[in-house]
Scaffold this motif. Structure first.
Motif, mmCIF file in Angstrom:
data_model
loop_
_atom_site.group_PDB
_atom_site.id
_atom_site.type_symbol
_atom_site.label_atom_id
_atom_site.label_comp_id
_atom_site.label_asym_id
_atom_site.label_seq_id
_atom_site.Cartn_x
_atom_site.Cartn_y
_atom_site.Cartn_z
ATOM 1 N N GLY A 36 79.671 65.719 15.873
ATOM 2 C CA GLY A 36 80.056 66.912 15.122
ATOM 3 C C GLY A 36 79.220 68.080 15.616
ATOM 4 O O GLY A 36 78.240 67.892 16.336
ATOM 5 N N CYS A 40 75.952 69.968 11.257
ATOM 6 C CA CYS A 40 76.963 69.321 10.408
ATOM 7 C C CYS A 40 76.389 68.194 9.569
ATOM 8 O O CYS A 40 77.087 67.640 8.724
ATOM 9 C CB CYS A 40 78.128 68.807 11.250
ATOM 10 S SG CYS A 40 77.682 67.390 12.262
ATOM 11 N N LYS A 42 74.453 65.390 10.960
ATOM 12 C CA LYS A 42 74.304 64.120 11.678
ATOM 13 C C LYS A 42 72.880 63.567 11.567
ATOM 14 O O LYS A 42 72.669 62.417 11.221
ATOM 15 C CB LYS A 42 74.643 64.299 13.172
ATOM 16 C CG LYS A 42 75.950 64.986 13.460
ATOM 17 C CD LYS A 42 76.197 65.128 14.942
ATOM 18 C CE LYS A 42 75.303 66.089 15.677
ATOM 19 N NZ LYS A 42 75.476 67.495 15.331
ATOM 20 N N HIS A 192 76.306 65.688 19.768
ATOM 21 C CA HIS A 192 77.298 66.735 19.530
ATOM 22 C C HIS A 192 78.244 66.803 20.722
ATOM 23 O O HIS A 192 79.134 67.630 20.779
ATOM 24 C CB HIS A 192 76.624 68.090 19.287
ATOM 25 C CG HIS A 192 75.857 68.577 20.460
ATOM 26 N ND1 HIS A 192 74.549 68.254 20.677
ATOM 27 C CD2 HIS A 192 76.230 69.322 21.505
ATOM 28 C CE1 HIS A 192 74.150 68.795 21.812
ATOM 29 N NE2 HIS A 192 75.160 69.449 22.330
ATOM 30 N N ILE A 207 82.114 64.302 11.934
ATOM 31 C CA ILE A 207 81.511 64.944 10.762
ATOM 32 C C ILE A 207 81.562 66.458 10.909
ATOM 33 O O ILE A 207 81.323 66.993 12.005
ATOM 34 C CB ILE A 207 80.040 64.502 10.610
ATOM 35 C CG1 ILE A 207 79.993 62.988 10.487
ATOM 36 C CG2 ILE A 207 79.396 65.146 9.389
ATOM 37 C CD1 ILE A 207 78.629 62.447 10.349
ATOM 38 N N LYS A 208 81.886 67.107 9.802
ATOM 39 C CA LYS A 208 81.860 68.575 9.790
ATOM 40 C C LYS A 208 81.377 69.023 8.419
ATOM 41 O O LYS A 208 81.848 68.514 7.397
ATOM 42 C CB LYS A 208 83.272 69.115 10.063
ATOM 43 C CG LYS A 208 83.324 70.618 10.141
ATOM 44 C CD LYS A 208 84.720 71.078 10.533
ATOM 45 C CE LYS A 208 84.796 72.577 10.494
ATOM 46 N NZ LYS A 208 85.473 73.065 9.287
ATOM 47 N N ASP A 209 80.464 69.957 8.404
ATOM 48 C CA ASP A 209 79.910 70.485 7.144
ATOM 49 C C ASP A 209 79.488 69.381 6.175
ATOM 50 O O ASP A 209 79.753 69.460 4.972
ATOM 51 C CB ASP A 209 80.933 71.401 6.447
ATOM 52 C CG ASP A 209 81.325 72.573 7.336
ATOM 53 O OD1 ASP A 209 80.500 72.964 8.171
ATOM 54 O OD2 ASP A 209 82.451 73.071 7.200
#
Ligand code: ATP
Length: 373
Positions: A36, A40, A42, A192, A207-209
């Motif tokens: 991500g 985000c 991680k 990333h 994964i995001k935000d």
């Protein structure tokens, strides 16, 4: 048995939520890559599993055990973090031997293991150096070596290849895959870099935000992205996106793109019917944009070549696509196409392209969710 289960895991800070209600099972012996954009969540997720952060809510299980309240040293995890500090006063050999000595492993066996792992990592000639005498990449490999010789059942790796040059990164990716097969360990790897993710992972978690958007094999993510973000994140060059309107014409459903109407096959109507009269986002992979002298796809569009990037085995073509004679006149979209290197394409050239309906992905404009998922 080193499966990992994250149950409703949330980590909030005073001003932000880094991880939001994540539910994820990492299977025993799986190589799972979390990918991500920067920020985000991680690293926070890894730190929660390692026990370096306390969750705001939710539980962490390793194997059958709830380890949420256990300190890091009791979790039998080897960590290789981005800036993982080696003991500065110890040589590489001593750093690698440290954990093994604590476990009272015989000296000869320690030496054998360190030689084997260090030659695999290409640091066998650096064993008597201290960390300050190493480059960033060499330090990273030494930190990796220290984790590997311990042969734990669960590795947590946070961008462990980020300081390596491009060529060595590729080599290390192969080594990591081999290592995974050899050790039968469970690896949770954070990056990333989507290329790293698709080449390493049995499965990838996007994964995001702080939100887990999709978990699947690299190929499933590529072919069936569940949302716009995954679609744009996985694949190089990225998927192209443009708008279209779902409409019915002579009792048939079609999608209007610029001034072309593309018929929607019967079997796809069910998913797209609720969007009749609405604008949707359409995605197409660059290698599915057909740039031919006489395009054979179902719709034919005019474009200008803005730039080309000849990469040797293929050429990236950057196109400017102008809407003509529609209510959105003047709108300009940009598209990337990937073509054979032998194809004669000039900058500023005008050409036609097309695509096939079966290569299109449809997404809800507001939620970003895939419509045919
Ligand atoms: P990167 O790829 O840049 O390393 P990341 O995906 O690993 O990013 P995290 O380091 O997990 O992201 O951070 C997630 C979010 O939590 C970010 O918005 C970050 O600013 C915030 N955050 C992380 N640690 C803290 C902290 N100790 N206090 C407050 N906010 C934090």
């Amino acid at each position: 048995m080193a499966k990992v289960i994250l149950e409703n895991l949330t980590k909030s800070y005073r001003k932000s939520v880094a991880v939001q209600n994540v539910n994820l099972e990492i299977k025993n012996q799986e190589f799972l890559v979390m990918v991500g954009p920067s920020g985000c969540g991680k690293t926070t997720l890894l730190r929660l599993i390692a026990g370096l952060e306390e969750p705001s809510s939710g539980r962490v299980f390793i194997g059958e055990n709830d380890v949420t309240d256990l300190p890091p040293r009791d979790r039998d995890i080897a960590m290789v973090f981005q800036n993982y500090a080696l003991y500065p006063h110890l040589t590489v050999f001593e750093n690698m031997a440290f954990g093994l000595k604590l476990r009272k492993i015989p000296k000869k066996e320690i030496e054998k293991k360190i030689l084997e792992v260090s030659s695999m990592l290409g640091i066998e000639m650096l064993l008597d150096r201290r960390p300050r005498e190493l480059s960033g990449g060499q330090r990273q490999r030494a930190a990796m070596g220290r984790a590997i010789v311990r042969e734990p059942k669960l590795f947590l790796m946070d961008e462990p290849l980020s300081n390596l040059d491009a060529q060595f990164r590729v080599q290390m990716r192969v080594e990591l895959r081999k290592l995974h097969e050899k050790l039968n360990a469970t690896i949770l790897y954070v990056t990333h870099d989507q290329t790293e993710a698709v080449t390493l992972g049995n499965r990838i978690a996007i994964i995001k935000d702080g939100i887990l958007l999709q978990v699947d094999t690299p190929l499933n993510l590529y072919h069936s992205p569940a949302n716009l973000f995954t679609a744009g994140f996985i694949g190089v060059p990225s998927m192209n996106f443009f708008n279209g309107i779902i409409m019915s014409k002579e009792n048939e459903l079609c999608v209007a793109v610029k001034k072309c109407e593309i018929k929607i096959p019967r079997e796809k109507e069910e998913n797209l019917l609720p969007y009749k009269g609405k604008e949707v986002v359409i995605g197409i992979r660059p290698d599915k944009v057909l740039l031919e002298a006489d395009p054979c796809g179902e719709a034919r569009f005019k474009a200008f070549v803005e730039m080309t990037e000849p990469l040797g085995s293929e050429t990236y073509v950057y196109l400017k696509w102008e809407a003509e004679k529609t209510d959105r006149e003047g709108e300009i979209d940009r598209l990337t196409a990937v073509v054979r290197p032998s194809m004669p394409i000039q900058v500023n050239q005008e050409l036609f392209f097309s695509f096939k309906f079966e290569d299109l992905h449809f997404f809800d404009k507001l939620s970003g969710k895939a419509l045919d998922f």
